[in-house]
Design a protein around this motif. Structure first.
Motif, PDB file in Angstrom:
ATOM      1  N   VAL A   1      23.911   4.817  20.646  1.00 16.87           N
ATOM      2  CA  VAL A   1      23.975   5.468  21.949  1.00 16.87           C
ATOM      3  C   VAL A   1      23.666   4.498  23.091  1.00 16.87           C
ATOM      4  O   VAL A   1      24.333   4.531  24.121  1.00 16.87           O
ATOM      5  CB  VAL A   1      23.054   6.704  21.979  1.00 16.87           C
ATOM      6  N   ASP A   2      22.671   3.652  22.923  1.00 18.03           N
ATOM      7  CA  ASP A   2      22.327   2.710  24.003  1.00 18.03           C
ATOM      8  C   ASP A   2      23.467   1.742  24.282  1.00 18.03           C
ATOM      9  O   ASP A   2      23.743   1.425  25.447  1.00 18.03           O
ATOM     10  CB  ASP A   2      21.040   1.953  23.680  1.00 18.03           C
ATOM     11  N   ARG A   3      24.129   1.281  23.241  1.00 20.29           N
ATOM     12  CA  ARG A   3      25.276   0.384  23.445  1.00 20.29           C
ATOM     13  C   ARG A   3      26.422   1.137  24.107  1.00 20.29           C
ATOM     14  O   ARG A   3      27.137   0.580  24.942  1.00 20.29           O
ATOM     15  CB  ARG A   3      25.717  -0.225  22.116  1.00 20.29           C
ATOM     16  N   ALA A   4      26.592   2.407  23.750  1.00 19.59           N
ATOM     17  CA  ALA A   4      27.622   3.225  24.393  1.00 19.59           C
ATOM     18  C   ALA A   4      27.331   3.344  25.886  1.00 19.59           C
ATOM     19  O   ALA A   4      28.224   3.149  26.717  1.00 19.59           O
ATOM     20  CB  ALA A   4      27.678   4.605  23.745  1.00 19.59           C
ATOM     21  N   ILE A   5      26.091   3.645  26.225  1.00 19.12           N
ATOM     22  CA  ILE A   5      25.713   3.794  27.636  1.00 19.12           C
ATOM     23  C   ILE A   5      25.953   2.488  28.389  1.00 19.12           C
ATOM     24  O   ILE A   5      26.455   2.496  29.520  1.00 19.12           O
ATOM     25  CB  ILE A   5      24.250   4.268  27.760  1.00 19.12           C
ATOM     26  N   ALA A   6      25.631   1.368  27.777  1.00 14.80           N
ATOM     27  CA  ALA A   6      25.867   0.065  28.431  1.00 14.80           C
ATOM     28  C   ALA A   6      27.352  -0.129  28.721  1.00 14.80           C
ATOM     29  O   ALA A   6      27.724  -0.627  29.785  1.00 14.80           O
ATOM     30  CB  ALA A   6      25.335  -1.063  27.557  1.00 14.80           C
ATOM     31  N   ASP A   7      28.214   0.273  27.790  1.00 11.31           N
ATOM     32  CA  ASP A   7      29.656   0.135  28.027  1.00 11.31           C
ATOM     33  C   ASP A   7      30.142   1.106  29.099  1.00 11.31           C
ATOM     34  O   ASP A   7      30.963   0.742  29.948  1.00 11.31           O
ATOM     35  CB  ASP A   7      30.436   0.329  26.729  1.00 11.31           C
ATOM     36  N   TYR A   8      29.639   2.335  29.092  1.00 15.41           N
ATOM     37  CA  TYR A   8      30.027   3.264  30.158  1.00 15.41           C
ATOM     38  C   TYR A   8      29.560   2.733  31.509  1.00 15.41           C
ATOM     39  O   TYR A   8      30.285   2.833  32.506  1.00 15.41           O
ATOM     40  CB  TYR A   8      29.440   4.656  29.912  1.00 15.41           C
ATOM     41  N   ASP A   9      28.357   2.135  31.545  1.00  9.24           N
ATOM     42  CA  ASP A   9      27.865   1.544  32.791  1.00  9.24           C
ATOM     43  C   ASP A   9      28.825   0.464  33.292  1.00  9.24           C
ATOM     44  O   ASP A   9      29.097   0.376  34.488  1.00  9.24           O
ATOM     45  CB  ASP A   9      26.472   0.931  32.588  1.00  9.24           C
ATOM     46  N   GLN A  10      29.323  -0.361  32.362  1.00  8.80           N
ATOM     47  CA  GLN A  10      30.271  -1.414  32.752  1.00  8.80           C
ATOM     48  C   GLN A  10      31.563  -0.813  33.298  1.00  8.80           C
ATOM     49  O   GLN A  10      32.087  -1.280  34.303  1.00  8.80           O
ATOM     50  CB  GLN A  10      30.599  -2.311  31.555  1.00  8.80           C
ATOM     51  N   ALA A  11      32.078   0.211  32.633  1.00  8.56           N
ATOM     52  CA  ALA A  11      33.306   0.860  33.103  1.00  8.56           C
ATOM     53  C   ALA A  11      33.093   1.434  34.501  1.00  8.56           C
ATOM     54  O   ALA A  11      33.954   1.282  35.385  1.00  8.56           O
ATOM     55  CB  ALA A  11      33.734   1.958  32.129  1.00  8.56           C
ATOM     56  N   ILE A  12      31.944   2.053  34.721  1.00 15.05           N
ATOM     57  CA  ILE A  12      31.641   2.663  36.019  1.00 15.05           C
ATOM     58  C   ILE A  12      31.409   1.596  37.078  1.00 15.05           C
ATOM     59  O   ILE A  12      31.809   1.761  38.237  1.00 15.05           O
ATOM     60  CB  ILE A  12      30.439   3.623  35.895  1.00 15.05           C
ATOM     61  N   ARG A  13      30.793   0.480  36.689  1.00 15.90           N
ATOM     62  CA  ARG A  13      30.606  -0.623  37.646  1.00 15.90           C
ATOM     63  C   ARG A  13      31.961  -1.133  38.129  1.00 15.90           C
ATOM     64  O   ARG A  13      32.163  -1.394  39.311  1.00 15.90           O
ATOM     65  CB  ARG A  13      29.813  -1.761  37.000  1.00 15.90           C
ATOM     66  N   LEU A  14      32.907  -1.242  37.207  1.00 13.91           N
ATOM     67  CA  LEU A  14      34.233  -1.736  37.553  1.00 13.91           C
ATOM     68  C   LEU A  14      35.064  -0.706  38.324  1.00 13.91           C
ATOM     69  O   LEU A  14      35.881  -1.067  39.172  1.00 13.91           O
ATOM     70  CB  LEU A  14      34.994  -2.144  36.284  1.00 13.91           C
ATOM     71  N   MET A  15      34.861   0.579  38.011  1.00 17.73           N
ATOM     72  CA  MET A  15      35.624   1.643  38.660  1.00 17.73           C
ATOM     73  C   MET A  15      34.662   2.812  38.919  1.00 17.73           C
ATOM     74  O   MET A  15      34.564   3.737  38.114  1.00 17.73           O
ATOM     75  CB  MET A  15      36.796   2.075  37.775  1.00 17.73           C
ATOM     76  N   PRO A  16      33.930   2.757  40.039  1.00 17.22           N
ATOM     77  CA  PRO A  16      32.853   3.720  40.301  1.00 17.22           C
ATOM     78  C   PRO A  16      33.276   5.194  40.317  1.00 17.22           C
ATOM     79  O   PRO A  16      32.435   6.060  40.093  1.00 17.22           O
ATOM     80  CB  PRO A  16      32.322   3.306  41.675  1.00 17.22           C
TER      81      PRO A  16
END
Length: 195
Positions: A70-85
């Motif tokens: 789950v923590d790795r998933a959240i980190a990837d979602y954070d990256q996606a959101i950083r790139l496309m808020p």
């Protein structure tokens, strides 16, 4: 409740092999490590198109979450959101992952944001209803289920779930009505199946 985004493109133009791209694009339906490897290859290739990179982070997040990371998933979602808020799918998916960690208030904030961005995004209403129910806020869960049931009035699972929420609030008459309605829908569906 999670959603993968599939981006159609020619794999040869991406410097990513077709199997990696296909595995990444199908992250929501594959249950192995293949989507993680595929999405990682897309990310490492340094995609020139932002949508591909965002999709790769979101889809790898789905794969990590399905593997219990789950923590790795959240980190990837954070990256996606950083790139496309304003990418409502990744915001919703992060909320689902946060809910899995018991972080209901943060999850609800993500569902609120996804709904703000896309008021017709029913997955966020369903996820938020589940978070409210886990917090014991059954009236709010019912309100979100009402939104979905308005669009999908013949879904017995949603109607039964709403009935369960009504029962928890002490509205036994409303709960019984929903249970009867759900049972009638299931019976009708069974009768209509070819024999």
């Amino acid at each position: 409740m999670a959603a993968a985004i599939v981006v159609a493109c020619a794999p040869a133009a991406l410097a990513v092999n077709e199997d990696d791209w296909d595995s990444c694009a199908r992250a929501a339906e594959l249950s192995s490590d293949r989507p993680i490897r595929g999405c990682t290859a897309v990310i490492k290739a340094g995609e020139r198109m932002l949508a591909h990179l965002v999709a790769a982070y979101n889809n790898r997040g789905l794969a990590f979450r399905s593997n219990g990371e789950v923590d790795r998933a959240i980190a990837d979602y954070d990256q996606a959101i950083r790139l496309m808020p304003d990418y409502h799918v990744a915001i919703n998916n992060r909320g689902v992952a946060l809910m899995a960690k018991g972080e209901f208030d943060r999850a609800i904030a993500d569902f609120d944001r996804a709904i703000q961005l896309r008021p017709d995004y029913l997955a966020a209403f369903g996820a938020r209803a589940a978070a409210y129910a886990r917090k014991g806020q059954f009236d709010r869960a019912i309100a979100d289920l009402d939104v979905i049931i308005k669009v999908d009035p013949k879904n017995p699972l949603l109607i039964r779930e709403r009935g369960a929420m009504k029962a928890k609030l002490g509205d036994q008459i409303g709960a019984d009505a929903d249970f009867r309605r759900a049972e009638a829908l299931v019976s009708r569906e069974v009768q209509q199946r070819p024999r």
